[in-house]
Design an enzyme around this catalytic site. Structure first.
Site, mmCIF file in Angstrom:
data_model
loop_
_atom_site.group_PDB
_atom_site.id
_atom_site.type_symbol
_atom_site.label_atom_id
_atom_site.label_comp_id
_atom_site.label_asym_id
_atom_site.label_seq_id
_atom_site.Cartn_x
_atom_site.Cartn_y
_atom_site.Cartn_z
ATOM 1 N N TYR A 1 0.822 -1.220 0.000
ATOM 2 C CA TYR A 1 0.000 0.000 0.000
ATOM 3 C C TYR A 1 0.843 1.251 0.000
ATOM 4 C CZ TYR A 1 -4.023 -2.986 1.164
ATOM 5 O OH TYR A 1 -5.015 -3.930 1.156
ATOM 6 N N LEU B 1 -17.978 -1.303 0.545
ATOM 7 C CA LEU B 1 -18.802 -0.338 -0.202
ATOM 8 C C LEU B 1 -18.529 -0.427 -1.700
ATOM 9 C CD1 LEU B 1 -18.612 2.869 2.056
ATOM 10 C CD2 LEU B 1 -20.535 1.274 1.785
ATOM 11 N N GLY C 1 -16.761 2.454 -2.754
ATOM 12 C CA GLY C 1 -17.551 3.677 -2.543
ATOM 13 C C GLY C 1 -18.791 3.759 -3.413
ATOM 14 N N THR C 2 -18.920 2.846 -4.404
ATOM 15 C CA THR C 2 -20.056 2.947 -5.331
ATOM 16 C C THR C 2 -21.394 2.777 -4.613
ATOM 17 O OG1 THR C 2 -19.918 0.589 -5.868
ATOM 18 C CG2 THR C 2 -18.756 2.103 -7.347
ATOM 19 N N LEU C 3 -21.430 1.935 -3.550
ATOM 20 C CA LEU C 3 -22.707 1.647 -2.897
ATOM 21 C C LEU C 3 -23.261 2.851 -2.125
ATOM 22 C CD1 LEU C 3 -21.995 -2.051 -1.907
ATOM 23 C CD2 LEU C 3 -23.963 -1.267 -3.255
HETATM 24 N N1 LIG Z 1 -6.795 -7.987 0.457
HETATM 25 C C1 LIG Z 1 -7.043 -7.232 -0.604
HETATM 26 O O1 LIG Z 1 -6.706 -7.589 -1.750
HETATM 27 C C2 LIG Z 1 -7.757 -5.915 -0.414
HETATM 28 C C3 LIG Z 1 -8.337 -5.255 -1.505
HETATM 29 C C4 LIG Z 1 -9.013 -4.063 -1.265
HETATM 30 C C5 LIG Z 1 -9.093 -3.541 0.031
HETATM 31 N N2 LIG Z 1 -8.500 -4.189 1.070
HETATM 32 C C6 LIG Z 1 -8.559 -3.650 2.469
HETATM 33 O O2 LIG Z 1 -9.883 -3.231 2.738
HETATM 34 C C7 LIG Z 1 -9.903 -1.853 3.071
HETATM 35 C C8 LIG Z 1 -11.192 -1.243 2.580
HETATM 36 O O3 LIG Z 1 -11.303 -1.405 1.160
HETATM 37 P P1 LIG Z 1 -11.930 -0.268 0.287
HETATM 38 O O4 LIG Z 1 -11.253 1.026 0.574
HETATM 39 O O5 LIG Z 1 -11.970 -0.747 -1.110
HETATM 40 O O6 LIG Z 1 -13.422 -0.212 0.945
HETATM 41 P P2 LIG Z 1 -14.771 0.396 0.391
HETATM 42 O O7 LIG Z 1 -15.616 0.597 1.594
HETATM 43 O O8 LIG Z 1 -15.346 -0.428 -0.696
HETATM 44 O O9 LIG Z 1 -14.372 1.794 -0.244
HETATM 45 C C9 LIG Z 1 -13.888 2.824 0.569
HETATM 46 C C10 LIG Z 1 -13.874 4.123 -0.227
HETATM 47 O O10 LIG Z 1 -15.217 4.520 -0.521
HETATM 48 C C11 LIG Z 1 -15.372 5.930 -0.319
HETATM 49 N N3 LIG Z 1 -16.263 6.065 0.831
HETATM 50 C C12 LIG Z 1 -16.100 5.543 2.077
HETATM 51 N N4 LIG Z 1 -17.121 5.850 2.874
HETATM 52 C C13 LIG Z 1 -17.971 6.582 2.151
HETATM 53 C C14 LIG Z 1 -19.227 7.172 2.441
HETATM 54 N N5 LIG Z 1 -19.772 7.059 3.665
HETATM 55 N N6 LIG Z 1 -19.851 7.852 1.454
HETATM 56 C C15 LIG Z 1 -19.298 7.955 0.232
HETATM 57 N N7 LIG Z 1 -18.103 7.428 -0.109
HETATM 58 C C16 LIG Z 1 -17.445 6.726 0.852
HETATM 59 C C17 LIG Z 1 -13.969 6.466 -0.050
HETATM 60 O O11 LIG Z 1 -13.316 6.748 -1.274
HETATM 61 P P3 LIG Z 1 -13.475 8.154 -2.053
HETATM 62 O O12 LIG Z 1 -13.552 9.231 -1.017
HETATM 63 O O13 LIG Z 1 -12.273 8.211 -2.913
HETATM 64 O O14 LIG Z 1 -14.738 8.024 -2.835
HETATM 65 C C18 LIG Z 1 -13.272 5.260 0.578
HETATM 66 O O15 LIG Z 1 -11.873 5.300 0.443
HETATM 67 C C19 LIG Z 1 -8.623 -1.294 2.437
HETATM 68 O O16 LIG Z 1 -8.176 -0.110 3.022
HETATM 69 C C20 LIG Z 1 -7.669 -2.422 2.695
HETATM 70 O O17 LIG Z 1 -7.210 -2.386 4.040
HETATM 71 C C21 LIG Z 1 -7.853 -5.370 0.864
#
Ligand SMILES: NC(=O)c1ccc[n+]([C@@H]2O[C@H](COP(=O)([O-])OP(=O)(O)OC[C@H]3O[C@@H](n4cnc5c(N)ncnc54)[C@H](OP(=O)(O)O)[C@@H]3O)[C@@H](O)[C@H]2O)c1
Length: 346
Positions: free
Chosen positions: A53, A236, A239-241
Site C-alpha cells: 500500500y 462499499l 464507494g459505489t454503494l
Molecule cells: N486484500 C485485498 O486484496 C484488499 C483489496 C481491497 C481492500 N482491502 C482492504 O480493505 C480496506 C477497505 O477497502 P476499500 O477502501 O476498497 O473499501 P470500500 O468501503 O469499498 O471503499 C472505501 C472508499 O469509498 C469511499 N467512501 C467511504 N465511505 C464513504 C461514504 N460514507 N460515502 C461515500 N463514499 C465513501 C472512499 O473513497 P473516495 O472518497 O475516494 O470516494 C473510501 O476510500 C482497504 O483499506 C484495505 O485495508 C484489501
C-alpha cells in the site's frame, strides 16, 4: 463496538477494522493519523495494511502506508492497544520495484518482506500476517471460469507454511491469514497445518459487499465449520454503494473519478443493482452506505468488516453503521435485489 475472536486465538478484534490503503495516495500522513485516533476512540482495535500500500500501487509511493502507521505507533506509544495486520505481496508481473521483482511466497521474499514491514511499522511483531494473494494461478481478483494451468509451478504451500512457522517461533508474527483465497486454498492450508503441525490460518480476507457475495458460495461454510472467519474488504464496492457515481456523476477527488482503471464495481449490472440498493435504503430512511455496511456487519460468518474512508466525515458515518440493525423488510428487499442481480462485481 462489538468484538469477535480472531479464528481460534484469544485475540479479540473489533467487528469493524480500519482499512488503510488510501494513506499515501489519497490521504496525507496527518489525515492517516487523524483516522487512526478517531477509530481508536470509537473502540476499533484492528488495523489492516499491506507492504504494497497505498493503492493504486506505484514505485513512488510504495510502502508509505506502513511508514505512516509506524510513525503513529511510535508517537502514540500504544502498540498494545492495537491488533495490527499486514500482508506480504505474492507473485506479480508488474510490481518489479519490490525486491527486484519476481516476488514469490518463498523464504527469501517472505523473510525480506517481514523484516522491512517491522522496520517501517516500528514494532517487534505483527499480530496477523496475511498472504495478500495466492502464489498459484487461480480464480481471484474477479476472475471467473477456472482454467487449470498444468505448467504453473507455484511455491508449495507447505514451504510457505514452514517459513511462517519460523516467523511465529521467532516472535515476529503472532498469527497467519489468507487473502483473495479460494475454498480449495483455505482447506489445503488447514490440511497441511494439521498434518505437519504448522500454524493454522485464522482468517480469510476476501471481497464482500452487496455487489459481491461470492464468499457465501463455498467459503462461508468453511468460515463456520473451521472457525476461519471473513475479513470483508471493499464493503462499499470502492464507494459505489453510497450511490455517488449513479447517473454518470463523477464526484471530485473520489476514487473512481481519479483512477479510471478501477472498473470492478461500476459495470452496467453493478450500476443497476446499486440503483436498486440506494432506492431501498432511501425508502427506509437509511443512508445507502450505512445500509450496505450494516448488511456486511450482520453476516454470521464475518469476523471483521474492513472499512475505508478518505475523510473523517466518511469515517464517522461508516463507524456509526455498527449501531444500525436492519429490519426484516430491509433484509427481504436486499435479498430480492440480490436474486435479480447476483454478484455483479465478483
Ligand atoms: N486484500 C485485498 O486484496 C484488499 C483489496 C481491497 C481492500 N482491502 C482492504 O480493505 C480496506 C477497505 O477497502 P476499500 O477502501 O476498497 O473499501 P470500500 O468501503 O469499498 O471503499 C472505501 C472508499 O469509498 C469511499 N467512501 C467511504 N465511505 C464513504 C461514504 N460514507 N460515502 C461515500 N463514499 C465513501 C472512499 O473513497 P473516495 O472518497 O475516494 O470516494 C473510501 O476510500 C482497504 O483499506 C484495505 O485495508 C484489501
Amino acid at each position: 463496538m462489538d468484538y469477535n475472536r480472531l479464528g481460534r486465538t484469544d485475540l479479540k478484534i473489533s467487528r469493524l477494522c480500519l482499512g488503510t490503503m488510501t494513506w499515501g495516495e489519497q490521504n496525507t500522513e496527518a489525515e492517516a493519523h487523524a483516522q487512526l485516533d478517531t477509530a481508536l476512540d470509537a473502540g476499533i482495535n484492528f488495523i489492516d495494511t499491506a507492504e504494497m500500500y497505498p493503492v493504486p500501487p506505484r514505485a513512488e509511493t510504495y510502502s508509505l502506508t506502513e511508514t505512516y502507521i509506524g510513525n503513529w505507533l511510535k508517537q502514540r506509544g500504544q502498540r498494545d492497544r492495537v491488533i495490527l495486520a499486514t500482508k506480504v505481496m505474492s507473485r506479480s508481473d508488474d510490481l518489479n520495484y519490490v525486491r527486484g521483482g519476481n516476488n514469490r511466497l518463498n523464504r527469501e521474499h517472505i523473510e525480506a518482506a517481514i523484516t522491512a514491514s517491522l522496520d517501517r511499522l516500528q514494532t517487534d511483531y505483527v499480530d496477523l500476517y496475511q498472504l495478500h494473494w495466492p502464489d498459484r494461478h487461480s480464480n481471484y481478483f474477479g476472475r471467473l471460469g477456472y482454467r487449470h494451468d498444468d505448467q504453473d509451478k507455484p511455491v508449495p504451500i507447505k514451504d510457505t507454511l514452514r517459513v511462517l512457522a519460523d516467523l511465529v517461533a521467532a516472535g515476529k508474527i503472532r498469527t497467519i491469514g489468507l487473502s483473495n483465497e479460494t475454498p480449495w486454498g483455505v482447506m489445503e492450508f488447514l490440511r497441511l497445518a494439521e498434518q505437519y503441525q504448522l500454524p493454522r490460518v485464522v482468517s480469510i480476507q476476501n471481497p464482500y459487499s452487496l455487489l459481491n457475495r461470492s464468499f457465501e458460495v463455498g467459503l462461508a461454510e468453511i468460515a463456520h465449520r473451521e472457525e476461519v472467519g471473513l475479513l470483508a474488504y471493499s464493503p462499499l464496492g470502492f464507494g459505489t454503494l453510497s450511490g455517488k457515481y449513479l447517473n454518470g456523476q463523477q464526484p471530485k477527488d473520489a476514487r473512481l473519478t481519479l483512477f479510471e482503471r478501477f472498473s470492478r464495481y461500476n459495470n452496467e449490472q453493478a450500476q443497476q443493482a446499486t440503483q436498486a440498493y440506494v432506492e431501498l435504503a432511501r425508502d427506509h430512511d437509511l443512508d445507502p452506505a450505512q445500509m450496505a455496511l450494516a448488511y456486511v456487519n450482520s453476516r454470521p460468518f464475518l469476523s471483521s468488516n474492513i472499512i475505508g474512508a478518505t475523510s473523517l466525515s466518511q469515517l464517522h458515518s461508516n463507524i456509526a453503521s455498527i449501531d444500525i440493525k436492519l429490519d426484516d423488510d430491509v433484509i427481504a428487499g436486499i435479498e430480492a435485489i440480490h436474486r435479480r442481480t447476483p454478484n455483479p462485481s465478483p
